[in-house]
Design a protein around this motif. Structure first.
Motif, PDB file in Angstrom:
ATOM      1  N   GLU A 183       0.826  -1.359  -0.138  1.00  0.00           N
ATOM      2  CA  GLU A 183      -0.013  -0.106  -0.005  1.00  0.00           C
ATOM      3  C   GLU A 183       0.800   1.300  -0.092  1.00  0.00           C
ATOM      4  OE1 GLU A 183      -4.000  -1.501   2.412  1.00  0.00           O
ATOM      5  OE2 GLU A 183      -2.342  -1.246   3.443  1.00  0.00           O
ATOM      6  N   ARG A 192      -4.001   8.434  -4.124  1.00  0.00           N
ATOM      7  CA  ARG A 192      -4.531   8.971  -2.903  1.00  0.00           C
ATOM      8  C   ARG A 192      -5.167   7.887  -2.195  1.00  0.00           C
ATOM      9  NH1 ARG A 192      -5.867  13.894  -2.896  1.00  0.00           N
ATOM     10  NH2 ARG A 192      -5.095  15.458  -4.520  1.00  0.00           N
ATOM     11  N   PRO A 193      -5.196   8.012  -0.851  1.00  0.00           N
ATOM     12  CA  PRO A 193      -5.757   6.871   0.062  1.00  0.00           C
ATOM     13  C   PRO A 193      -6.955   6.131  -0.722  1.00  0.00           C
ATOM     14  CG  PRO A 193      -5.384   8.841   1.580  1.00  0.00           C
ATOM     15  CD  PRO A 193      -5.145   9.267  -0.175  1.00  0.00           C
ATOM     16  N   TRP A 194      -7.851   6.599  -1.258  1.00  0.00           N
ATOM     17  CA  TRP A 194      -9.200   5.963  -1.811  1.00  0.00           C
ATOM     18  C   TRP A 194      -8.526   5.154  -2.937  1.00  0.00           C
ATOM     19  CZ3 TRP A 194     -11.245   6.325  -6.420  1.00  0.00           C
ATOM     20  CH2 TRP A 194     -10.974   7.612  -7.188  1.00  0.00           C
ATOM     21  N   ARG A 195      -7.811   5.491  -3.702  1.00  0.00           N
ATOM     22  CA  ARG A 195      -7.403   4.852  -4.786  1.00  0.00           C
ATOM     23  C   ARG A 195      -6.425   3.604  -4.319  1.00  0.00           C
ATOM     24  NH1 ARG A 195      -6.127   8.188 -10.133  1.00  0.00           N
ATOM     25  NH2 ARG A 195      -7.004   6.358 -11.073  1.00  0.00           N
ATOM     26  N   PHE A 197      -7.244   2.068  -1.732  1.00  0.00           N
ATOM     27  CA  PHE A 197      -8.137   1.198  -1.004  1.00  0.00           C
ATOM     28  C   PHE A 197      -8.724   0.424  -2.344  1.00  0.00           C
ATOM     29  CE2 PHE A 197     -12.361  -0.258  -0.087  1.00  0.00           C
ATOM     30  CZ  PHE A 197     -12.079  -0.982   0.958  1.00  0.00           C
ATOM     31  N   VAL A 198      -8.991   0.911  -3.274  1.00  0.00           N
ATOM     32  CA  VAL A 198      -9.868   0.474  -4.338  1.00  0.00           C
ATOM     33  C   VAL A 198      -9.003  -0.437  -5.335  1.00  0.00           C
ATOM     34  CG1 VAL A 198     -11.155   1.051  -6.658  1.00  0.00           C
ATOM     35  CG2 VAL A 198     -11.576   2.216  -4.539  1.00  0.00           C
ATOM     36  N   ARG A 199      -7.731   0.069  -5.542  1.00  0.00           N
ATOM     37  CA  ARG A 199      -6.860  -0.670  -6.536  1.00  0.00           C
ATOM     38  C   ARG A 199      -5.768  -1.773  -5.726  1.00  0.00           C
ATOM     39  NH1 ARG A 199      -5.670   1.444 -11.430  1.00  0.00           N
ATOM     40  NH2 ARG A 199      -4.707  -0.718 -11.610  1.00  0.00           N
ATOM     41  N   THR A 201      -5.849  -2.429  -1.617  1.00  0.00           N
ATOM     42  CA  THR A 201      -6.409  -3.064  -0.720  1.00  0.00           C
ATOM     43  C   THR A 201      -7.689  -4.016  -0.889  1.00  0.00           C
ATOM     44  OG1 THR A 201      -5.996  -1.226   0.726  1.00  0.00           O
ATOM     45  CG2 THR A 201      -7.251  -2.599   1.773  1.00  0.00           C
TER      46      THR A 201
END
Lengths: 282, 356
Positions: A183, A192-195, A197-199, A201
């Motif tokens: 990560e 960015r953090p949400w990307r 997560f999506v890509r 995590t």
């Protein structure tokens, strides 16, 4: 795998196999045998080899409704449980707090409480004069109590909660591929953090999600106490029907046939799921 | 002008001793700098602070004149190569390399050409569709390098990235990474605990000890002119003798020892000489002018291949001298033989003894 190839190691599985044979496989055969027996008009059971019970079961459209009810309820409750348990499990998996074990015990703590007691807890919380309705009434948000138990809403809430500890355990067990460094790598590459997560995590926790969803779906399909007690006699699923036929109607062959039907249904489901995940992983 | 500048950088975890303590360091544009030190010296923490993965508790980080101290990692444009490579296991090699380009919203066609370019650079053409787990350690290392470089980062940060490779491959990657770094002219910071890696790959070496900077200099500086006992001890092997300093003169085991740079201290000091700067001589041959020597008995001979290590028990303590196995005469040495160990004044390093 390599352990199994060493012949000596097979003995290690012997005690568990023996126990399962006596407590699970043998009774299942007994149950299957019973489903071929005949029910006499008085309710007595006569040993036989007949498919009459299965024919009766297939002809009754109510059984189809029960099946759809069971699947829908299990699907909804399992999905809610997944959504609620995922963030908690992720936190538990990652936290470096020295209270980590304590927090994990709290998360799976509901398992220590008897299922019936938990249902009565929910009745106290969700009833017409329960915690939720008292608060809603006091705040003036509603003028009369909202029906939260003895219907599908109540059963869904109760079932979701009863699945949560299992979901947390399954997710924690499946999070093995998650790696903080990977990560960090994604972040250093501009995500960015949400990307991240999506890509990263989310895809890496897919095995955990699949595992947790499957285990909890099976548990939900066979759940009996929650639909029975929180449903208040208005919620009908396959599991409650088996109980009804066995205990109230005392039609054991039909109860047995319904059980076999549920088992086959779950096996079909497992097979489909297995095929699907193999395709996803490729 | 310096490209990367660390100013009084500090990191303190809770109430522990600082992991990084008041570190001030500059890296020139296009320079390859090694952050060298034992484990726990704060070198990795420093690198992670530069990458933005660890927030500093004090000080500033400047890149190209801009203060990046408070920028999150995804806005720093740094290429990071991790010790365990940290490749995305669920993506192909091409997708791993494409990730940073996608985050930058580059057009597809440019992505494709840049990926091809990056793969060619690390000599992995044809591996686009492989998954990381189908690659060897060295290949994973190359993918990680390509992934970090394809975004054209301002700075390349390498975190112990060779330590998981076997010796042969490590040597090859050292040369390869240095080549690529030179060709791209990119500023690079390389964290390592391996002094050979630091000396052979980098323009300058920054040695860290317990969160502080021990010395910064060229590989030759830190090897030949170590600033203190820690550096002398950490970089390369070294013999330590107990000496007595008295103004400009120095004595070891009662005998005077010549030093190029006379110590300005009084009292007990550590006298240090590298094994390969010590020579074994016959005991009865007179000392050359300006040569330090001490007699002793050979206690042990270790054959390494290119060199032998000769351990000699002397009044100054056990000393190890190295000699090459070029020529046949090294065979004449034997355990129990009386010999003299000799070294020059220029190779004698003197430091105040360790405080501990």
């Amino acid at each position: 795998m390599s352990l199994l190839r060493r012949p000596g190691m097979l003995w290690l599985a012997l005690p568990a196999t023996a126990v399962l044979l006596f407590t699970y496989v043998a009774p299942m055969f007994g149950l299957a045998r019973m489903s071929f027996n005949r029910t006499l008009p008085g309710g007595a059971m006569q040993p036989d080899w007949t498919l009459a019970t299965y024919a009766e079961m297939a002809a009754d459209s109510f059984n189809l409704e029960l099946t759809l009810n069971s699947i829908q309820l299990s699907f909804t409750a399992t999905t809610f449980a997944l959504l609620l348990a995922y963030p908690v499990s992720l936190f538990l998996f990652r936290t470096e707090s020295r209270f980590r074990s304590l927090l994990a015990i709290i998360a799976i703590g509901p398992l220590l409480v008897n299922g019936v007691v938990r249902v009565f807890g929910w009745i106290a919380v969700l009833g017409d004069r329960g915690l939720v309705n008292s608060a809603l009434l006091a705040l003036g948000l509603v003028s009369e109590p909202v029906r939260l138990i003895y219907n599908w809403t109540g059963v869904t809430i109760g079932l979701t909660e009863s699945l949560l500890p299992y979901m947390v355990l399954a997710l924690l067990a499946g999070f093995g591929r998650l790696d903080r460094e990977v990560e960090a790598a994604a972040m250093s590459l501009g995500a960015r953090p949400w990307r991240v997560f999506v890509r990263v995590t989310l895809p890496l926790s897919l095995p955990a999600i699949v595992l947790g969803w499957l285990i909890c779906f099976i548990l939900a399909m066979s759940a009996f106490v929650t639909p029975k007690l929180l449903g208040g006699g208005r919620v009908f699923v396959l599991a409650t029907q088996v109980f009804e036929e066995a205990v109230d109607t005392v039609n054991w062959p039909l109860a047995a046939a319904l059980s076999v039907y549920m088992l086959v249904l779950l096996l079909l489901f497992l097979g489909a799921y297995g095929a699907l995940t193999r395709r996803v992983e490729r | 002008m310096s490209h990367v500048r660390l100013d009084a950088l500090s990191k303190v975890y809770g109430s522990n001793a600082p992991a990084v303590d008041d570190l001030t360091l500059t890296v020139e544009r296009g320079e390859f700098l090694a952050l060298l030190g034992p484990s726990g010296c704060g070198k990795t923490t420093t690198l992670r602070m530069i990458a933005g993965l660890v927030p500093p508790t004090g000080g500033t980080i400047t890149v190209g004149g801009a203060d990046v101290t408070s920028l999150p990692p995804y806005r720093r444009n740094m290429g990071l190569v991790f010790q365990n490579y940290a490749l995305f296991p669920h993506m192909s090699v091409a997708d791993n390399i494409a990730f940073g380009l996608e985050m930058r919203n580059l057009p597809r066609s440019e992505q494709t050409s840049r990926i091809a370019e990056a793969l060619a650079m690390v000599r992995l053409e044809g591996y686009e569709k492989r998954r990381p787990r189908e690659l060897s350690g060295g290949q994973q290392q190359r993918v990680a390098l390509a992934r970090a470089l394809v975004i054209r980062p301002d700075v390349l940060l390498l975190d112990e990235c060779l330590s998981n490779l076997d010796a042969k491959l490590r040597e090859q990657m050292r040369i390869e990474i240095r080549e690529i770094q030179r060709r791209l002219g990119i500023t690079a910071i390389f964290v390592t605990h391996d002094q050979v890696e630091a000396l052979t790959m980098c323009d300058r070496v920054a040695l860290m000890d317990r969160g502080r900077l021990a010395q910064v200099g060229t590989p030759e500086d830190v090897y030949e002119r170590p600033a203190n006992r820690f550096v002398a001890n950490f970089v390369g092997r070294i013999n330590v003798m107990r000496g007595e300093a008295n103004g400009a003169s120095l004595a070891v085991a009662g005998a005077p020892v010549a030093v190029a740079n006379a110590p300005r201290t009084q009292g007990t000091v550590d006298v240090m000489v590298r094994p390969h700067r010590m020579t074994i001589r016959p005991e009865d041959v007179a000392a050359a002018a300006g040569e330090n020597r001490v007699s002793g008995t050979i206690g042990r001979i270790v054959y390494i291949g290119d060199v032998i290590q000769v351990a000699v028990d002397t009044p100054a303590g056990p000393l190890v001298a190295e000699r090459t196995t070029t020529g046949p005469d090294w065979h004449t040495l034997a355990v129990g033989q009386r010999v003299a160990v000799a070294w020059s004044a220029a190779d004698t390093l003197v430091f105040p003894p360790e405080a501990r």
